[in-house]
Design an enzyme around this catalytic site. Structure first.
Site, mmCIF file in Angstrom:
data_model
loop_
_atom_site.group_PDB
_atom_site.id
_atom_site.type_symbol
_atom_site.label_atom_id
_atom_site.label_comp_id
_atom_site.label_asym_id
_atom_site.label_seq_id
_atom_site.Cartn_x
_atom_site.Cartn_y
_atom_site.Cartn_z
ATOM 1 N N GLY A 139 -0.355 -5.245 0.651
ATOM 2 C CA GLY A 139 -1.422 -5.417 -0.210
ATOM 3 C C GLY A 139 -1.053 -6.054 -1.475
ATOM 4 N N GLU A 155 2.918 -5.708 7.271
ATOM 5 C CA GLU A 155 2.172 -4.592 7.904
ATOM 6 C C GLU A 155 2.611 -4.398 9.363
ATOM 7 O OE1 GLU A 155 -0.299 -5.666 4.281
ATOM 8 O OE2 GLU A 155 0.911 -6.558 5.763
ATOM 9 N N GLU A 204 -1.641 -9.570 -0.868
ATOM 10 C CA GLU A 204 -3.094 -9.802 -0.748
ATOM 11 C C GLU A 204 -3.859 -9.928 -2.130
ATOM 12 O OE1 GLU A 204 -4.610 -8.174 3.419
ATOM 13 O OE2 GLU A 204 -3.430 -6.773 2.445
ATOM 14 N N ALA A 207 0.622 -1.336 0.081
ATOM 15 C CA ALA A 207 -0.081 0.030 0.048
ATOM 16 C C ALA A 207 0.947 1.401 -0.145
ATOM 17 C CB ALA A 207 -1.019 -0.157 1.187
#
Length: 725
Positions: A106, A129, A109, A66
């Site tokens: 992300g 994260e 993911e 991200a």
């Protein structure tokens, strides 16, 4: 046919839609990239001729995660990543993630939502994260346990570990590893991956992929015993950090909740708790602060000179550690000592450190032999004539350092940088004896030098020029250090501030506190890696004693601290002799100290001799008297232009002194959690109570911040705070 979709291009090759991420340099999942991915996927799903979809990336890496800045400005919640992930979950066509570089956060993911995952043999995947105080917020805590099981998922998510391609294949994270040869460049790696991904997509296009949708798989169950064990391990390895604990709770929710949707709801709840809490803001502050230290006003990083060979003076604790830093990064090192026995002993210690790694399987024997081959020991200064930089790491005494620099100035080539590892002595005094002050700089490593990440590079007026500064900053990066450029003053940034803590803590001992009481507050309540007196024992109480004695500070008996008396009268030098502020009854099996009855009785005796009435101390007073003057000194350092910016001070203490990252460093802690007004008023109170202690007098910068009702960061930016670097 090809068309642009914002930061993602769209192309159809042999009936395979190829969506290529194009958000350099690391393809962060910023708003425009998310929009491009959503648009590209919609186009592929609506095209009847498309039989399968490949998501791939240009540049150095697959989607690296991200864009953290979007959490602060709110853009992360506009067309969120979860919208794209829902599209992937409901895709009627197989989607293949083609990974090179890293797929992190992300990005990983997204890959987990794809039906197949291919990666080059150089790639890595992970969910880091936790390192910025968060947890995966787009289903990572729910999908990864369904793919690899909760034990492996918890280890990856709670530690933020990156997993290599071969391990990812073994665990079933990757379906195929695409081999890349050592001579293949990045462009060739991407080309090979793209070609294989398209062929793979054609191969699986007509296969049933419904069982590969992770959100529809049942979650494996792990016994509660293992969660308890993992939780206990984290209490030690991640003491004080909230994110690892909540990451584990989210992984547990993958099977303890009634459905995938319920698990996602729990993940979102825990993510929000972290995202809105002080720890994630602090850890993100540290993340960005590490980037800022590379930005030196007026200095072009490209001006750095190449460093091919390194010289090191001294092979003791610091010299040996510095040697390991350079050798482990492939630099040939010439190490000089004054006597053969010192050289032999120092190199024995260095080799023993590496051999322990070999025995544990953490270092290959061939790599060990390579390390040793890079070391050239010598007793002759003339052997340093061709090195590009030489770092002095001898005893902390000005006359000794000046003698070393005279010899170096005489034999080293004119372009060679002369650096001192001094931790306290002003660099300008050392440079007085050389003919090239523009090549003289401080390179203050922290013990153990081969492990600690900080390198405090110290410039002085009339000394190191811009090229020299740029070079040592580049060297710091090459050897894996956080290089912070500061201006010379006694103690520089780190030790100058740390000394303030030590002075007030020493006074509190005589007023009624004990070493263990103060250390307990510093370690348990604040979360520092060690207490002040435990650190003193570890590094050696005699080091500070000798420095004060050499500088004439002990000519007056009233200046003797408890530590000085322990060294001079009782030979309690610290851990190395088994006794200091603490006793160490179980050496060498255990280095854990226990409170010393002898020391506590000595302190009571010294209090009586000085007419001091002892009293009890509460935790809050210890925090205020140890840390508030320490923070105040940071403000003074900024006032004087010793540090470039407040966040540089935070980097110094997080990576050099064990200050907890979940507080963001002392300056961030002061403005975001303690409150500058509170710090200012408390300092005023103590300055009125103890007018002879100048460290309690609030700095002008702190006063101005409070009067303007601004945080330090905002005030510094608004008033164009500049250092004298």
């Amino acid at each position: 046919k090809t068309s642009k979709q914002r930061m993602a291009s769209y192309e159809v090759v042999n009936n395979v839609a190829v969506i290529t991420c194009q958000n350099p340099p690391v393809n962060q999942l910023s708003f425009n990239l998310r929009k491009g991915l959503i648009t590209g996927l919609s186009q592929a799903l609506s095209d009847k001729n498309v039989i399968a979809i490949v998501i791939i990336a240009d540049g150095r890496t697959f989607i690296a995660g991200a864009d953290i800045k979007e959490f602060a400005n709110g853009m992360a919640f506009k067309m969120p990543l979860t919208d794209f992930i829902k599209q992937l979950d409901n895709s009627s066509k197989p989607v293949i993630a083609a990974i090179h570089g890293t797929a992190l956060g992300g990005g990983f993911e997204v890959a987990l939502c794809c039906h197949y995952r291919l990666g080059t043999s150089r790639c890595k995947v992970g969910l880091p994260e936790v390192l910025i105080g968060l947890l995966p917020g787009a289903g990572g805590t729910q999908r990864l346990p369904r793919l690899v099981g909760p034990m492996i998922a918890a280890d990856m998510i709670c530690t933020g570990k990156h997993v290599r391609a071969d391990v990812a294949l073994q665990r079933g994270i990757l379906d195929e590893v695409v081999p890349i040869q050592p001579n293949h460049g990045l462009s060739m790696e991407r080309l090979i991956l793209r070609a294989r991904a398209i062929r793979f997509a054609i191969e699986v296009a007509d296969k049933d992929f419904s069982g590969r949708v992770l959100s529809r798989r049942p979650a494996p169950v792990m016994d509660e015993f293992f969660y308890v064990q993992l939780g206990n391990m984290m209490k030690k390895s991640a003491r004080g950090f909230l994110a690892p604990k909540l990451c584990l709770e989210a992984v547990r929710a993958s099977h303890s909740t009634s459905s995938f949707e319920a698990g996602m709801k729990k993940e979102r709840e825990l993510f929000t708790k972290l995202a809105t809490g002080p720890q994630s803001r602090a850890q993100q502050h540290v993340f960005f602060a590490q980037r800022e230290i590379t930005k030196i006003p007026g200095i072009d990083a490209k001006a750095a000179l190449p460093i091919k060979t390194v010289g090191i003076i001294g092979c003791g604790t610091m010299g040996g550690g510095i040697l390991m830093c350079f050798v482990e990064r492939g630099f040939p090192v010439i190490v000089l000592e004054s006597q053969q026995r010192f050289l032999d002993k120092g190199l024995e210690v260095v080799k023993a450190n590496w051999m322990r790694q070999v025995k544990r399987g953490k270092l290959a024997k061939k790599r060990f032999e390579k390390y040793v081959s890079l070391i050239t020991p010598t007793l002759n200064y003339n052997d340093l004539s061709s090195v590009d930089i030489v770092i002095e790491a001898v005893f902390e005494k000005l006359s000794i350092k000046q003698e070393v620099f005279r010899k170096l100035d005489a034999v080293c080539k004119p372009s060679c940088i002369l650096a001192s590892n001094t931790s306290f002595i002003p660099i300008s005094k050392i440079a007085q004896v050389v003919s090239r002050p523009n090549k003289v700089i401080g390179c203050h490593f922290f013990a153990p030098a081969n492990k600690m990440q900080l390198l405090e590079n110290v410039r002085f007026d009339g000394g190191a020029d811009d090229v020299t500064c740029a070079t040592v900053q580049a060297v710091a990066k090459k050897i894996g250090k956080k290089g912070v450029l500061v201006r010379s003053c006694p103690g520089f940034v780190g030790n100058r501030m740390y000394a303030v803590e030590g002075r007030e803590a020493g006074i509190m001992l005589l007023e009624g506190a004990t070493p263990s009481q103060i250390d307990d507050v510093i370690y348990n309540d604040i979360g520092c890696a060690m207490g002040l007196f435990a650190v003193s024992d570890l590094s050696g109480i005699d080091i500070g004693y000798k420095s004060r004695k050499d500088n004439g500070l002990l000519n007056d008996p009233n200046n003797y601290t408890v530590g000085d008396v322990l060294v001079e009268k009782y030979g309690r030098l610290g851990l190395k002799v088994g006794k200091g502020f603490y006793d160490y009854p179980n050496l060498p099996r255990s280095r854990k100290g226990v409170p010393s009855k002898f020391v506590e009785e000595l302190i009571v005796k010294m209090s009586a001799e000085r007419g001091i009435t002892r009293r009890s101390f509460g935790k809050q007073e210890i925090i205020e008297r140890v840390f508030y003057p320490f923070i105040n000194e940071g403000f003074k350092i900024l006032e004087e232009g010793v540090a470039i910016r407040p966040s540089d001070i935070d980097v110094v203490f997080v990576f050099g002194y064990g200050f907890p990252a979940h507080k963001g460093g002392p300056m961030h802690w002061a403005e975001s959690q303690l409150g500058l007004k509170n710090v200012y008023q408390t300092l005023c109170k103590y300055h009125q109570q103890y007018p002879d202690r100048e460290w309690f007098k609030p700095s002008d910068l702190l006063r101005k911040c409070v009067e303007s009702k601004m945080t330090l960061s905002k005030y510094w930016r608004a008033n164009s705070g500049k250092s004298k670097l």
